[in-house]
Design an enzyme around this catalytic site. Structure first.
Site, mmCIF file in Angstrom:
data_model
loop_
_atom_site.group_PDB
_atom_site.id
_atom_site.type_symbol
_atom_site.label_atom_id
_atom_site.label_comp_id
_atom_site.label_asym_id
_atom_site.label_seq_id
_atom_site.Cartn_x
_atom_site.Cartn_y
_atom_site.Cartn_z
ATOM 1 N N SER A 1 0.857 -1.189 0.000
ATOM 2 C CA SER A 1 0.000 0.000 0.000
ATOM 3 C C SER A 1 0.889 1.233 0.000
ATOM 4 O O SER A 1 1.715 1.397 -0.894
ATOM 5 C CB SER A 1 -0.946 -0.033 1.206
ATOM 6 N N THR A 2 0.771 2.088 0.999
ATOM 7 C CA THR A 2 1.532 3.334 1.026
ATOM 8 C C THR A 2 3.031 3.057 0.966
ATOM 9 O O THR A 2 3.567 2.326 1.792
ATOM 10 C CB THR A 2 1.212 4.120 2.315
ATOM 11 N N HIS B 1 -2.696 -1.161 -3.247
ATOM 12 C CA HIS B 1 -3.783 -0.204 -3.088
ATOM 13 C C HIS B 1 -3.497 1.004 -3.970
ATOM 14 O O HIS B 1 -2.534 1.740 -3.740
ATOM 15 C CB HIS B 1 -3.896 0.235 -1.623
ATOM 16 N N MET C 1 -0.240 1.141 5.285
ATOM 17 C CA MET C 1 -0.985 1.487 6.493
ATOM 18 C C MET C 1 -2.106 0.475 6.713
ATOM 19 O O MET C 1 -2.749 0.029 5.765
ATOM 20 C CB MET C 1 -1.584 2.890 6.345
ATOM 21 N N ASP D 1 -4.563 -4.798 6.219
ATOM 22 C CA ASP D 1 -4.916 -5.610 5.055
ATOM 23 C C ASP D 1 -3.758 -6.535 4.697
ATOM 24 O O ASP D 1 -2.621 -6.089 4.536
ATOM 25 C CB ASP D 1 -5.266 -4.710 3.867
#
Length: 339
Positions: free
Chosen positions: A156-157, A182, A275, A278
């Site tokens: 993600s991030t 993401h 973050m 997940d």
């Protein structure tokens, strides 16, 4: 209180961004700038914690300005981009340079389009931002023969730079690899193309029914799609509309859980910077099914959230720094190493 500097050449957009951020009691907009030259002076005078940065501006574009920020004074930056293919490509370049995250500009004067901006800015304020370090050339293995394993990666991030670091280290005949990152729907195809240019393997956005074969990497489409792996003897991609799982679509949990069911011990799971939680439960399912599981370590994560959650759950077999994950994946999927 997180102090934010808003940089955009449109006065209307600056007002929209400032209004969206000021509505959050944990954020304070300390200044606005209409171009990078004004922004440079504002950074010196105001010392903000986070910058929101437009991609296309007069005097100096946002990418060139970001490169200077990350080289001279690394700090958290959230890119604000249009939905065009050109905007997506520029935003991906920014994320590779070290921008923490991105948010899409709304189509009109609609502040609802920035519904996640405040959240992204607060995450950015806690991110680990460093000067961009040139990636080293991967050390080639003498012989690579793909085993029957499949690789599943979730991020993600901070995942754009992390995934580039890993994918460019994979051999041309790498084990079939599926990725859930993401990312907005308008960015995933451009991201797959960007990975493909950096990789010896072939990287594409996953399509429903794609067979999993060596030398191919499949990126989950963004938006309201989930990517899963299904099949018995011959594995394939399943791409279908779905509701968010663990707060996301595509969801890393959905991908990992499907790999646990379909590939069992013939898999490698890797969870990267991001973050939230997940992927933690899905990676645990993979490990319990006999798969090898890896997690990015705290020191090299932009946000040590998803890998931490997976590690604390017992889903991560080994934590490694980012630069060692690519070689580890190669070794775990190389039939020559197993002999």
């Amino acid at each position: 209180m997180t102090r934010v500097l808003v940089v955009d050449d449109s006065s209307t957009m600056r007002r929209l961004i400032s209004a969206a951020l000021s509505a959050d009691p944990e954020l304070e907009v300390v200044g606005e700038a209409g171009d990078p030259l004004q922004a440079r002076e504002a950074i010196k005078a105001l010392n903000p914690d986070v910058i929101t940065l437009d991609v296309e501006m007069p005097n100096m574009n946002g990418i060139d300005f970001l490169e200077r920020i990350m080289r001279l004074r690394p700090m958290p930056v959230v890119m604000v981009s249009t939905l065009t293919s050109r905007g997506a490509e520029a935003t991906l370049a920014a994320l590779e340079l070290g921008a923490v995250d991105c948010v899409e500009k709304p189509g009109g004067a609609d502040p609802i389009g920035f519904s996640r901006l405040a959240e992204k800015v607060k995450i950015a304020a806690r991110a680990r931002v460093r000067s961009r370090v040139a990636r080293t050339e991967p050390t080639p293995v003498d012989v690579f023969t793909p085993s029957e394993k499949v690789v599943a990666i979730g991020s993600s991030t901070g995942g754009v730079e992390a995934l580039l670091n890993i994918i460019e280290r994979l051999p041309a005949n790498c084990a079939p690899t599926v990725i859930a990152q993401h990312m907005p729907a308008s960015f995933t195809r451009s991201f797959a193309e960007r990975l493909n240019r950096a990789s010896a393997a072939t990287v594409t956005e996953a399509r429903d029914g794609d067979p999993l074969v060596p030398g191919r990497v499949y990126v989950a489409p963004g938006g309201d799609f989930h990517l899963e792996v299904e099949g018995a003897r011959h594995l394939r991609c399943r791409v279908a509309h779905g509701d968010p799982v663990s707060g996301h679509c595509p969801s890393v949990d959905v991908l990992f859980s499907s790999v646990a069911r379909a590939a069992k011990e013939h898999a490698v799971g890797v969870i990267l910077t991001g973050m939230g939680r997940d992927g933690a439960r899905g990676l645990l399912a993979m490990r319990e099914a006999g798969a090898k599981t890896l997690g990015q370590d705290e020191a090299t994560c932009v946000v040590y959230g998803m890998p931490r959650a997976a590690y604390e759950l017992g889903a991560v077999e080994r934590q490694l720094p980012l630069e060692k994950l690519g070689p580890a994946i190669r070794n775990l999927t190389n039939k020559e190493v197993e002999r």
